[in-house]
Enzyme design. Structure first.
Site, PDB file in Angstrom:
ATOM      1  N   CYS B  35     -46.432   5.236  38.235  1.00  0.00           N
ATOM      2  CA  CYS B  35     -45.827   4.621  39.420  1.00  0.00           C
ATOM      3  C   CYS B  35     -45.847   3.103  39.353  1.00  0.00           C
ATOM      4  O   CYS B  35     -45.155   2.441  40.103  1.00  0.00           O
ATOM      5  CB  CYS B  35     -46.563   5.049  40.684  1.00  0.00           C
ATOM      6  SG  CYS B  35     -46.288   6.765  41.090  1.00  0.00           S
ATOM      7  N   CYS B 106     -47.441  -2.098  48.808  1.00  0.00           N
ATOM      8  CA  CYS B 106     -48.802  -2.418  48.370  1.00  0.00           C
ATOM      9  C   CYS B 106     -49.801  -2.259  49.513  1.00  0.00           C
ATOM     10  O   CYS B 106     -50.919  -1.785  49.312  1.00  0.00           O
ATOM     11  CB  CYS B 106     -48.865  -3.844  47.833  1.00  0.00           C
ATOM     12  SG  CYS B 106     -47.865  -4.091  46.372  1.00  0.00           S
TER      13      CYS B 106
END
Ligand SMILES: Cc1ncc(COP(=O)(O)O)c(C=O)c1O
Ligand code: FES
Lengths: 391, 279
Positions: B35, B106
């Site tokens: 990922c 994030c």
């Protein structure tokens, strides 16, 4: 206190402008302002310089000056080559390219597939980034209008054998375009020998300011004009010429030609020093691309277990400019399409960094880089959940 | 270059609380190498006070992934568990003075790791949502997570969903599903945009028009005793002769034309015109 050091190792993105190029351009921002098409001495004097520049560009490629059309950039040259060829050959509906082209080619092909009903073949590459020429040959059919394969890859520096590929295209009667934006000036290109019909180059990869390019069109190639208007460039690209930049481009090609062996050998030595230095100091590193068949100035190195943007920002803090095809820097989320096509393992696909040198790179800069990079890599690895220091 | 805040750059350059905790009370791990980012969070929890005594992390990711992890550990150190449970991705982003929109995933990763670590501490297996279908195969995002992030952050568009979860940012194959979920949560105003159809060549269009009339439209009309004859095609103009059950009735004609036009527009191109051939 010493100035923070700046080391520019991103020359495949763009290059420092050559002082000689700037000097050649300056008069055309001043007293030499005539329009080269005009029937008076103001124009005539400028036209002479444009003619000379066209000869200089042609000389780098060993082409005839009439085969050179000036454009606004490499991207325009690619668009002109592809769309102009199809417009001139409307009966054929199949076009072939590779998965690793620059977006200036790849996205044009994808647009043509999506919007214009073209049947597009994108050839894959192996793990070193090389094409399978038998596969390529099998794809070319009587319905194929155009084959476009780059001469050198901008991300890995891998070279494609455009001589062999061009020969196959000839044999099959398919027009062959090559994007030589990265190759020109770094490897010799001889269009008297190379079976290439169309070839794109760009000034700013040869130390001109950004915004000038050229398209080589072999005599007899059927191609429609990209810009329609006046008779400039023999009607193949209308619009009053970008004179200062054309002059600069001519000078840059002359400089590139003069340095093509000696300078590139020097660049290659420094690149090899950088590469072998990093590989020997840092474990778990890999070279992306074909290490034997490559541009002299490029190395693309995969650092396992860490991510490219983090590497680049730490490098940048140390004054070193490089780049990565890493997802996080490019706005897209997948790693670079080139590394994906090569099936680079995920352990280092995201942590791949491209260092690209130029004639202005010095040995001292390489030594500085060799000292700066290993601690940065180590620091990021120490943070990574995937890194095991005992391995 | 990304426009990172000073605080993001500070937490990236000097991340706080990096490392492992031996014998941690809770460990949460999210993301993967494939990922492009991953985070492993370790918690030391004081069972008497019910507070997080220490938090450390290891991360693989870009600058904002590192900064988000660092910020998360700073936020939760010393925090009672009930409060830590309420931390959202937005709290992490705000702690850093904001993150670029494209990097919000994030902060989402930080919250997920916290959730996983707390679940691990309680001994519950991380809520698996075994029934939740994986929507994005490129980044392995399931419907449960999508719904949660969309609702919490009031997301409206696929682009936003990609920025927050990465889903849709790879092959794009899951975009229709994301649109469906968005429409489901936000109601009809976030209607999915119609899929863009590829532009056809004249030849392809003529072929498709002919086929559509022969295979779809003519049988439909014939059922009701009508018929259609294709006379000519000129670009997007389709010339036809129509015969209704009650020939000569203008109302019936209009209905017939409508059926033909709508079918061709749907199947071929939205710009198709139907013109009755006079001869
Ligand atoms: C291989 C390749 N083709 C085309 C281009 C586009 O050239 P320009 O920036 O002049 O449009 C580039 C530059 O990035 C390139 O590397
Ligand atoms: S499945 Fe979601 S982007 Fe590929």
């Amino acid at each position: 206190m010493t100035e923070p050091r700046q080391v520019y190792l991103d020359n495949n993105a763009t290059c420092r402008v050559s002082p000689a190029v700037v000097e050649a351009m300056l008069p055309f921002f001043g007293e030499l302002y005539g329009n080269p098409s005009s029937m008076h001495s103001f124009g005539g004097r400028v036209a002479e310089h444009v003619t000379r520049a066209r000869e200089q560009v042609a000389a780098l490629l060993n082409a005839s000056p009439e085969e050179i059309v000036f454009t606004s950039c490499g991207t325009e040259s690619d668009n002109h080559a592809i769309r102009g060829t199809l417009e001139a050959n409307p009966e054929k509906k199949h076009i072939v390219t590779t998965k690793v082209e620059h977006p200036a080619v790849l996205n044009v092909f994808r647009f043509l597939a999506k919007r214009k009903g073209y049947h597009v073949t994108e050839l894959g590459v192996n793990k070193q980034g090389d094409l399978n020429l038998d596969e390529l040959r099998a794809e070319l059919t009587p319905d194929t209008a155009l084959l476009s394969v780059m001469a050198a890859n901008n991300e890995t520096g891998t070279l494609f054998p455009i001589d062999e590929i061009g020969a196959i295209a000839r044999e099959k009667g398919v027009v062959f375009h090559t994007d030589a934006v990265q190759a020109a000036g770094k490897i010799p290109l001889d269009l008297k020998k190379l079976p290439v019909d169309l070839l794109s180059i760009s000034g700013h990869k040869l130390h001109t300011p950004k915004g000038i390019g050229a398209l080589y069109i072999r005599k007899g190639t059927r191609i429609s004009p990209f810009m329609i208007g006046g008779h400039q460039e023999h009607g193949r690209r209308a619009g009053t010429e970008n004179v200062p930049y054309i002059i600069g481009f001519g000078k840059a090609c002359e400089e590139a030609m003069n340095g093509i062996f000696e300078e590139n050998n020097q660049v290659r030595k420094l690149r090899d020093k950088l590469e072998s230095g990093l590989m020997s100091q840092i474990k778990h590193t890999y070279i992306n691309g074909n290490p034997r068949w490559r541009l002299p100035n490029t190395t693309n190195i995969g650092f396992e277990f860490i991510e490219g943007e983090a590497i680049l920002l730490h490098l940048s803090a140390a004054g070193i400019a490089a780049s990565s095809g890493s997802a996080c820097t490019s706005g897209s989320l997948e790693p670079s399409h080139v590394l994906m096509a090569m099936e680079v393992p995920f352990t280092y696909a995201h942590g791949s960094v491209r260092f690209s040198l130029s004639r202005y790179t010095t040995e001292e800069e390489i030594d500085y880089t060799l000292a700066a990079v290993p601690p940065i890599i180590q620091r990021l690895r120490d943070m990574s959940p995937f890194y095991d220091p005992n391995k | 270059m990304w426009d990172y805040t000073k605080s993001v750059m500070d937490h990236f350059s000097n991340p706080r609380n990096v490392g492992k905790i031996e014998n941690a009370d809770g460990v949460g791990e999210v993301g993967s190498l494939a990922c492009g980012d991953a985070l492993k969070l370790y918690l030391k929890i004081n069972k008497e006070t019910g507070k997080i005594e220490d938090a450390r992390f290891q991360t693989f990711g870009c600058a904002s992934a590192i900064a988000s992890a660092s910020a998360l550990t700073e936020l939760i150190k010393g925090m009672p568990l009930e409060e830590a449970e309420k931390i959202t991705n937005d709290d992490i982003a705000r702690f850093l003075g904001g993150l670029p929109e494209q990097k919000m995933h994030c902060s989402v990763m930080g919250r997920e790791a916290l959730e996983a670590a707390l679940a691990n501490y309680r001994g519950v297996k991380v809520e698996e949502h075994a029934d939740a279908q994986v929507i994005c195969k490129c980044f392995w995002v399931d419907e449960h997570k999508l719904r949660e992030v969309i609702t919490e952050n009031k997301l409206k568009t696929v682009e936003e969903v990609t920025h927050y979860t990465k889903a849709g940012g790879g092959c794009g194959g899951c975009v229709p599903d994301i649109k469906r979920i968005l429409a489901d949560i936000n109601g009809p105003e976030a209607k999915p945009e119609p899929e863009e159809k590829p532009r056809m060549t004249n030849l392809q269009r003529i072929k498709l028009i002919t086929e559509t009339i022969a295979v779809k439209i003519a049988p439909m009309l014939r059922q009701d005793g009508g018929d259609i004859e294709l006379v000519d095609i000129d670009g997007y103009d389709v010339y036809v002769k129509l015969r209704g059950a009650c020939a000569g009735c203008p109302g019936a004609k209009a209905t017939l034309q409508n059926i033909v036009r709508e079918t061709l527009r749907r199947e071929v191109d939205s710009e198709i015109n139907i013109i009755e051939a006079t001869k």
